[in-house]
Design a protein around this motif. Structure first.
Motif, mmCIF file in Angstrom:
data_model
loop_
_atom_site.group_PDB
_atom_site.id
_atom_site.type_symbol
_atom_site.label_atom_id
_atom_site.label_comp_id
_atom_site.label_asym_id
_atom_site.label_seq_id
_atom_site.Cartn_x
_atom_site.Cartn_y
_atom_site.Cartn_z
ATOM 1 N N VAL A 49 44.499 -3.782 -65.954
ATOM 2 C CA VAL A 49 44.217 -4.261 -64.602
ATOM 3 C C VAL A 49 43.256 -3.282 -63.941
ATOM 4 O O VAL A 49 43.433 -2.061 -64.024
ATOM 5 C CB VAL A 49 45.521 -4.373 -63.783
ATOM 6 C CG1 VAL A 49 45.219 -4.876 -62.377
ATOM 7 C CG2 VAL A 49 46.508 -5.281 -64.484
ATOM 8 N N THR A 50 42.239 -3.817 -63.280
ATOM 9 C CA THR A 50 41.257 -2.970 -62.615
ATOM 10 C C THR A 50 41.850 -2.377 -61.343
ATOM 11 O O THR A 50 42.544 -3.070 -60.592
ATOM 12 C CB THR A 50 39.992 -3.765 -62.261
ATOM 13 O OG1 THR A 50 39.465 -4.356 -63.449
ATOM 14 C CG2 THR A 50 38.934 -2.864 -61.642
ATOM 15 N N GLU A 51 41.589 -1.122 -61.133
ATOM 16 C CA GLU A 51 42.089 -0.424 -59.948
ATOM 17 C C GLU A 51 41.636 -1.144 -58.678
ATOM 18 O O GLU A 51 40.482 -1.494 -58.519
ATOM 19 C CB GLU A 51 41.579 1.017 -59.947
ATOM 20 C CG GLU A 51 42.168 1.887 -58.860
ATOM 21 C CD GLU A 51 41.656 3.316 -58.950
ATOM 22 O OE1 GLU A 51 42.259 4.213 -58.349
ATOM 23 O OE2 GLU A 51 40.632 3.524 -59.634
ATOM 24 N N GLY A 52 42.592 -1.381 -57.768
ATOM 25 C CA GLY A 52 42.301 -2.075 -56.519
ATOM 26 C C GLY A 52 42.612 -3.556 -56.557
ATOM 27 O O GLY A 52 42.665 -4.208 -55.508
ATOM 28 N N ALA A 53 42.828 -4.114 -57.754
ATOM 29 C CA ALA A 53 43.135 -5.545 -57.883
ATOM 30 C C ALA A 53 44.611 -5.790 -57.568
ATOM 31 O O ALA A 53 45.435 -4.870 -57.560
ATOM 32 C CB ALA A 53 42.802 -6.035 -59.282
ATOM 33 N N SER A 54 44.946 -7.043 -57.309
ATOM 34 C CA SER A 54 46.344 -7.416 -57.071
ATOM 35 C C SER A 54 46.963 -7.921 -58.372
ATOM 36 O O SER A 54 46.273 -8.504 -59.223
ATOM 37 C CB SER A 54 46.424 -8.503 -55.998
ATOM 38 O OG SER A 54 45.721 -9.664 -56.406
ATOM 39 N N VAL A 55 48.258 -7.704 -58.530
ATOM 40 C CA VAL A 55 48.939 -8.108 -59.755
ATOM 41 C C VAL A 55 50.363 -8.525 -59.422
ATOM 42 O O VAL A 55 50.956 -8.017 -58.458
ATOM 43 C CB VAL A 55 48.936 -6.955 -60.790
ATOM 44 C CG1 VAL A 55 49.748 -5.778 -60.286
ATOM 45 C CG2 VAL A 55 49.462 -7.429 -62.135
ATOM 46 N N ASN A 59 55.129 -7.931 -56.557
ATOM 47 C CA ASN A 59 53.717 -8.053 -56.197
ATOM 48 C C ASN A 59 53.160 -6.686 -55.789
ATOM 49 O O ASN A 59 53.737 -5.999 -54.940
ATOM 50 C CB ASN A 59 53.538 -9.041 -55.040
ATOM 51 C CG ASN A 59 53.971 -10.449 -55.422
ATOM 52 O OD1 ASN A 59 53.559 -10.961 -56.460
ATOM 53 N ND2 ASN A 59 54.790 -11.068 -54.598
ATOM 54 N N SER A 90 49.711 -5.345 -54.228
ATOM 55 C CA SER A 90 48.487 -5.868 -53.605
ATOM 56 C C SER A 90 47.236 -5.129 -54.058
ATOM 57 O O SER A 90 46.184 -5.728 -54.248
ATOM 58 C CB SER A 90 48.605 -5.802 -52.077
ATOM 59 O OG SER A 90 48.859 -4.468 -51.655
ATOM 60 N N ALA A 91 47.345 -3.824 -54.217
ATOM 61 C CA ALA A 91 46.182 -3.026 -54.651
ATOM 62 C C ALA A 91 46.652 -1.995 -55.669
ATOM 63 O O ALA A 91 47.266 -0.985 -55.321
ATOM 64 C CB ALA A 91 45.516 -2.341 -53.460
ATOM 65 N N VAL A 103 46.023 0.532 -66.144
ATOM 66 C CA VAL A 103 45.137 0.419 -64.983
ATOM 67 C C VAL A 103 43.812 1.088 -65.317
ATOM 68 O O VAL A 103 43.774 2.252 -65.716
ATOM 69 C CB VAL A 103 45.761 1.063 -63.733
ATOM 70 C CG1 VAL A 103 44.801 0.977 -62.548
ATOM 71 C CG2 VAL A 103 47.092 0.402 -63.395
ATOM 72 N N VAL A 156 38.125 2.467 -61.341
ATOM 73 C CA VAL A 156 36.814 1.975 -60.905
ATOM 74 C C VAL A 156 35.856 3.155 -60.845
ATOM 75 O O VAL A 156 36.160 4.189 -60.252
ATOM 76 C CB VAL A 156 36.907 1.305 -59.524
ATOM 77 C CG1 VAL A 156 35.532 0.865 -59.040
ATOM 78 C CG2 VAL A 156 37.859 0.129 -59.580
#
Length: 213
Positions: free
Chosen positions: A66-72, A105, A107-108, A133, A136
């Motif tokens: 997962v890219t840093e800053g994305a929600s998961v 969840n 969010s970031a 993770v 970026v």
């Protein structure tokens, strides 16, 4: 390469069979898998969870990094069933969430969120699943513009100081010259006045028939 939930790192030769650039294996262990080249290059990681219990709980988590800053979102379910509610979520064996929500969840996502996750429902615990993770890339900040700006400001201040110093010195010299001129004028005036007074006395003496020595 494989990194298991027991924090064990091993090569394909330990749990599979290498055929050219492929690794053939029996999926008996959950873990994080990736491949590396002889020159040290490596691929993205892939998270694979093996469920041995048909009635067990399964954690649904991202397979790829997962890219840093994305929600998961992570959820928990039984095999062939919908998402479960009233689930406990753990991060690196530390309780992260325990309420009536069906999902966990984030969010970031940040680097601190990387690690092993698992869920627990009705006394049953899922296999741990690794969430990777990816940081970026940020442009490196350079201190050169700041130093240039500070140097320019200091240079301007020094220039102003030198100009003021020259002006003060010039003004002081002018004042001294004027003072000397005034003193010289006063001296000349005093001398001229003395001469005039002597001439007046001589002239007065002559008028009265007095001799003047």
């Amino acid at each position: 390469m494989r990194f298991t939930e027991t924090h064990h790192l091993s090569r394909c030769s330990s749990w599979g069979r290498m055929t050219g650039s492929s690794c053939n294996m029996n999926m008996n262990h959950s873990g994080v898998y990736w491949c590396e080249s002889g020159s040290g290059e490596f691929s993205n990681t892939v998270n694979i969870t093996v469920q041995n219990d048909d009635d067990g709980v399964i954690l649904v988590s991202p397979v790829h990094p997962v890219t840093e800053g994305a929600s998961v979102s992570l959820s928990c379910r039984l095999r062939e069933q919908n998402t479960l509610s009233s689930v406990s979520f753990y991060h690196n064996d530390k309780l992260l969430q325990h309420d009536g929500r069906e999902e966990l969840n984030i969010s970031a996502v940040s680097q601190s969120d990387e690690g092993f996750y698992k869920c627990q429902h009705a006394g049953k615990t899922s296999q741990q699943s690794w969430m990777s993770v990816t940081a970026v890339s940020r442009p490196e900040s350079s201190s050169f513009p700041v130093l240039l700006m500070v140097g320019s400001v200091i240079g301007i201040i020094l220039l102003i100081f030198l100009v003021l110093l020259c002006l003060c010195k010039r003004s002081k010299d002018v004042c001294c010259n004027r003072s000397n001129q005034i003193l010289n004028i006063d001296r000349v005036s005093a001398t001229q006045q003395s001469v005039n007074e002597n001439e007046t006395q001589v002239y007065s003496s002559l008028l009265h028939g007095q001799s003047y020595k």
